[in-house]
Motif scaffolding. Structure first.
Motif, PDB file in Angstrom:
ATOM      1  N   GLU A  20      -3.963 -14.402  -3.806  1.00 34.57           N
ATOM      2  CA  GLU A  20      -4.823 -13.350  -3.267  1.00 34.57           C
ATOM      3  C   GLU A  20      -4.000 -12.310  -2.520  1.00 34.57           C
ATOM      4  O   GLU A  20      -4.241 -11.109  -2.634  1.00 34.57           O
ATOM      5  CB  GLU A  20      -5.891 -13.945  -2.357  1.00 34.57           C
ATOM      6  CG  GLU A  20      -6.894 -12.902  -1.886  1.00 34.57           C
ATOM      7  CD  GLU A  20      -8.028 -13.498  -1.090  1.00 34.57           C
ATOM      8  OE1 GLU A  20      -9.128 -12.949  -1.176  1.00 34.57           O
ATOM      9  OE2 GLU A  20      -7.808 -14.497  -0.369  1.00 34.57           O
ATOM     10  N   ALA A  21      -3.000 -12.741  -1.762  1.00 37.65           N
ATOM     11  CA  ALA A  21      -2.136 -11.810  -1.035  1.00 37.65           C
ATOM     12  C   ALA A  21      -1.354 -10.933  -2.000  1.00 37.65           C
ATOM     13  O   ALA A  21      -1.210  -9.719  -1.780  1.00 37.65           O
ATOM     14  CB  ALA A  21      -1.176 -12.579  -0.120  1.00 37.65           C
ATOM     15  N   LEU A  22      -0.848 -11.517  -3.096  1.00 37.35           N
ATOM     16  CA  LEU A  22      -0.135 -10.722  -4.105  1.00 37.35           C
ATOM     17  C   LEU A  22      -1.067  -9.700  -4.752  1.00 37.35           C
ATOM     18  O   LEU A  22      -0.677  -8.554  -4.976  1.00 37.35           O
ATOM     19  CB  LEU A  22       0.463 -11.639  -5.177  1.00 37.35           C
ATOM     20  CG  LEU A  22       1.734 -12.378  -4.774  1.00 37.35           C
ATOM     21  CD1 LEU A  22       2.088 -13.417  -5.830  1.00 37.35           C
ATOM     22  CD2 LEU A  22       2.880 -11.413  -4.578  1.00 37.35           C
ATOM     23  N   ALA A  23      -2.275 -10.133  -5.060  1.00 33.96           N
ATOM     24  CA  ALA A  23      -3.237  -9.205  -5.663  1.00 33.96           C
ATOM     25  C   ALA A  23      -3.551  -8.061  -4.711  1.00 33.96           C
ATOM     26  O   ALA A  23      -3.609  -6.897  -5.120  1.00 33.96           O
ATOM     27  CB  ALA A  23      -4.522  -9.953  -6.042  1.00 33.96           C
ATOM     28  N   ASP A  24      -3.741  -8.369  -3.430  1.00 30.73           N
ATOM     29  CA  ASP A  24      -4.029  -7.320  -2.458  1.00 30.73           C
ATOM     30  C   ASP A  24      -2.850  -6.366  -2.288  1.00 30.73           C
ATOM     31  O   ASP A  24      -3.031  -5.177  -2.064  1.00 30.73           O
ATOM     32  CB  ASP A  24      -4.399  -7.926  -1.097  1.00 30.73           C
ATOM     33  CG  ASP A  24      -5.806  -8.503  -1.081  1.00 30.73           C
ATOM     34  OD1 ASP A  24      -6.588  -8.175  -1.995  1.00 30.73           O
ATOM     35  OD2 ASP A  24      -6.111  -9.276  -0.169  1.00 30.73           O
ATOM     36  N   LYS A  25      -1.637  -6.898  -2.401  1.00 33.38           N
ATOM     37  CA  LYS A  25      -0.440  -6.075  -2.236  1.00 33.38           C
ATOM     38  C   LYS A  25      -0.250  -5.134  -3.423  1.00 33.38           C
ATOM     39  O   LYS A  25       0.103  -3.967  -3.252  1.00 33.38           O
ATOM     40  CB  LYS A  25       0.780  -6.980  -2.088  1.00 33.38           C
ATOM     41  CG  LYS A  25       2.091  -6.237  -1.922  1.00 33.38           C
ATOM     42  CD  LYS A  25       3.238  -7.207  -1.755  1.00 33.38           C
ATOM     43  CE  LYS A  25       4.566  -6.454  -1.666  1.00 33.38           C
ATOM     44  NZ  LYS A  25       5.698  -7.385  -1.559  1.00 33.38           N
ATOM     45  N   HIS A  26      -0.468  -5.633  -4.627  1.00 31.15           N
ATOM     46  CA  HIS A  26      -0.146  -4.855  -5.821  1.00 31.15           C
ATOM     47  C   HIS A  26      -1.351  -4.200  -6.484  1.00 31.15           C
ATOM     48  O   HIS A  26      -1.179  -3.319  -7.323  1.00 31.15           O
ATOM     49  CB  HIS A  26       0.571  -5.742  -6.843  1.00 31.15           C
ATOM     50  CG  HIS A  26       1.887  -6.256  -6.328  1.00 31.15           C
ATOM     51  ND1 HIS A  26       2.970  -5.443  -6.131  1.00 31.15           N
ATOM     52  CD2 HIS A  26       2.266  -7.494  -5.933  1.00 31.15           C
ATOM     53  CE1 HIS A  26       3.976  -6.160  -5.653  1.00 31.15           C
ATOM     54  NE2 HIS A  26       3.574  -7.412  -5.516  1.00 31.15           N
ATOM     55  N   LEU A  27      -2.526  -4.624  -6.128  1.00 30.97           N
ATOM     56  CA  LEU A  27      -3.749  -4.064  -6.697  1.00 30.97           C
ATOM     57  C   LEU A  27      -4.615  -3.563  -5.552  1.00 30.97           C
ATOM     58  O   LEU A  27      -4.331  -3.813  -4.393  1.00 30.97           O
ATOM     59  CB  LEU A  27      -4.512  -5.143  -7.486  1.00 30.97           C
ATOM     60  CG  LEU A  27      -3.749  -5.848  -8.596  1.00 30.97           C
ATOM     61  CD1 LEU A  27      -4.564  -7.017  -9.118  1.00 30.97           C
ATOM     62  CD2 LEU A  27      -3.432  -4.881  -9.725  1.00 30.97           C
ATOM     63  N   ALA A  28      -5.670  -2.896  -5.917  1.00 31.09           N
ATOM     64  CA  ALA A  28      -6.634  -2.515  -4.892  1.00 31.09           C
ATOM     65  C   ALA A  28      -7.238  -3.803  -4.326  1.00 31.09           C
ATOM     66  O   ALA A  28      -7.237  -4.838  -4.989  1.00 31.09           O
ATOM     67  CB  ALA A  28      -7.728  -1.644  -5.506  1.00 31.09           C
ATOM     68  N   SER A  29      -7.738  -3.746  -3.113  1.00 29.95           N
ATOM     69  CA  SER A  29      -8.343  -4.939  -2.526  1.00 29.95           C
ATOM     70  C   SER A  29      -9.565  -5.330  -3.345  1.00 29.95           C
ATOM     71  O   SER A  29     -10.116  -4.536  -4.112  1.00 29.95           O
ATOM     72  CB  SER A  29      -8.759  -4.684  -1.078  1.00 29.95           C
ATOM     73  OG  SER A  29      -9.905  -3.852  -1.047  1.00 29.95           O
ATOM     74  N   GLN A  32     -12.359  -2.999  -2.725  1.00 30.79           N
ATOM     75  CA  GLN A  32     -12.158  -1.713  -3.400  1.00 30.79           C
ATOM     76  C   GLN A  32     -12.425  -1.837  -4.897  1.00 30.79           C
ATOM     77  O   GLN A  32     -13.036  -0.957  -5.495  1.00 30.79           O
ATOM     78  CB  GLN A  32     -10.742  -1.199  -3.166  1.00 30.79           C
ATOM     79  CG  GLN A  32     -10.475  -0.765  -1.751  1.00 30.79           C
ATOM     80  CD  GLN A  32      -8.985  -0.539  -1.498  1.00 30.79           C
ATOM     81  OE1 GLN A  32      -8.139  -1.230  -2.054  1.00 30.79           O
ATOM     82  NE2 GLN A  32      -8.683   0.426  -0.641  1.00 30.79           N
ATOM     83  N   ARG A  33     -11.956  -2.929  -5.516  1.00 32.06           N
ATOM     84  CA  ARG A  33     -12.195  -3.115  -6.950  1.00 32.06           C
ATOM     85  C   ARG A  33     -13.679  -3.233  -7.230  1.00 32.06           C
ATOM     86  O   ARG A  33     -14.181  -2.662  -8.194  1.00 32.06           O
ATOM     87  CB  ARG A  33     -11.435  -4.349  -7.460  1.00 32.06           C
ATOM     88  CG  ARG A  33      -9.923  -4.162  -7.455  1.00 32.06           C
ATOM     89  CD  ARG A  33      -9.189  -5.274  -8.178  1.00 32.06           C
ATOM     90  NE  ARG A  33      -9.539  -6.619  -7.796  1.00 32.06           N
ATOM     91  CZ  ARG A  33      -8.929  -7.348  -6.871  1.00 32.06           C
ATOM     92  NH1 ARG A  33      -7.916  -6.836  -6.187  1.00 32.06           N
ATOM     93  NH2 ARG A  33      -9.303  -8.588  -6.629  1.00 32.06           N
ATOM     94  N   TRP A  34     -14.415  -3.975  -6.375  1.00 26.54           N
ATOM     95  CA  TRP A  34     -15.858  -4.101  -6.544  1.00 26.54           C
ATOM     96  C   TRP A  34     -16.533  -2.741  -6.422  1.00 26.54           C
ATOM     97  O   TRP A  34     -17.418  -2.404  -7.212  1.00 26.54           O
ATOM     98  CB  TRP A  34     -16.440  -5.058  -5.493  1.00 26.54           C
ATOM     99  CG  TRP A  34     -16.513  -6.471  -5.973  1.00 26.54           C
ATOM    100  CD1 TRP A  34     -15.662  -7.477  -5.678  1.00 26.54           C
ATOM    101  CD2 TRP A  34     -17.474  -7.017  -6.859  1.00 26.54           C
ATOM    102  NE1 TRP A  34     -16.041  -8.615  -6.319  1.00 26.54           N
ATOM    103  CE2 TRP A  34     -17.153  -8.367  -7.047  1.00 26.54           C
ATOM    104  CE3 TRP A  34     -18.582  -6.492  -7.508  1.00 26.54           C
ATOM    105  CZ2 TRP A  34     -17.904  -9.200  -7.864  1.00 26.54           C
ATOM    106  CZ3 TRP A  34     -19.331  -7.328  -8.324  1.00 26.54           C
ATOM    107  CH2 TRP A  34     -18.982  -8.666  -8.494  1.00 26.54           C
ATOM    108  N   GLU A  35     -16.116  -1.965  -5.420  1.00 26.41           N
ATOM    109  CA  GLU A  35     -16.720  -0.646  -5.232  1.00 26.41           C
ATOM    110  C   GLU A  35     -16.442   0.257  -6.430  1.00 26.41           C
ATOM    111  O   GLU A  35     -17.337   0.970  -6.901  1.00 26.41           O
ATOM    112  CB  GLU A  35     -16.201  -0.009  -3.941  1.00 26.41           C
ATOM    113  CG  GLU A  35     -16.736  -0.686  -2.691  1.00 26.41           C
ATOM    114  CD  GLU A  35     -16.072  -0.202  -1.409  1.00 26.41           C
ATOM    115  OE1 GLU A  35     -15.132   0.623  -1.473  1.00 26.41           O
ATOM    116  OE2 GLU A  35     -16.496  -0.666  -0.333  1.00 26.41           O
TER     117      GLU A  35
END
Length: 102
Positions: A20-29, A32-35
């Motif tokens: 989850e931390a890697l995804a938040d670092k490299h992708l939108a949170s 944000q992705r849901w929005e």
């Protein structure tokens, strides 16, 4: 290998937190992705509602809306946390292992 069984839940949970931390670092949170997914899906469905079924681009919008729904569903079920039963109070115990997804 006994330590692997002993700490299997802690290892699994740490891996989940790390992913989850890697995804938040490299992708939108995730929020944000849901929005973004929700906003795009609303725009596509609003446009789709204005189209006649005879319009050729309608098929593409239907496909896009289905893909966005699939992606949104995937976003809601990709994390799993596990708690060993020894940490669950007796009055809340129902299974040997409790898994939940965020």
């Amino acid at each position: 290998m006994e330590w692997g069984r002993k700490f299997q839940f802690e290892i699994q949970n740490l891996r989940t937190v790390e992913l989850e931390a890697l995804a938040d670092k490299h992708l939108a949170s995730r929020t944000q992705r849901w929005e973004q997914l929700g906003a795009t899906l609303r725009r596509v469905e609003a446009e789709l509602a204005t189209r006649k079924l005879e319009d050729v681009p309608t098929a593409r919008l239907i496909t896009l809306a289905a893909g966005l729904r699939t992606e949104a569903a995937r976003e809601s079920g990709n994390l799993c946390f596990t708690l060993p039963t020894r940490n669950i109070p007796n009055d809340e115990y129902f299974e040997n292992v409790v898994d939940w997804r965020s």
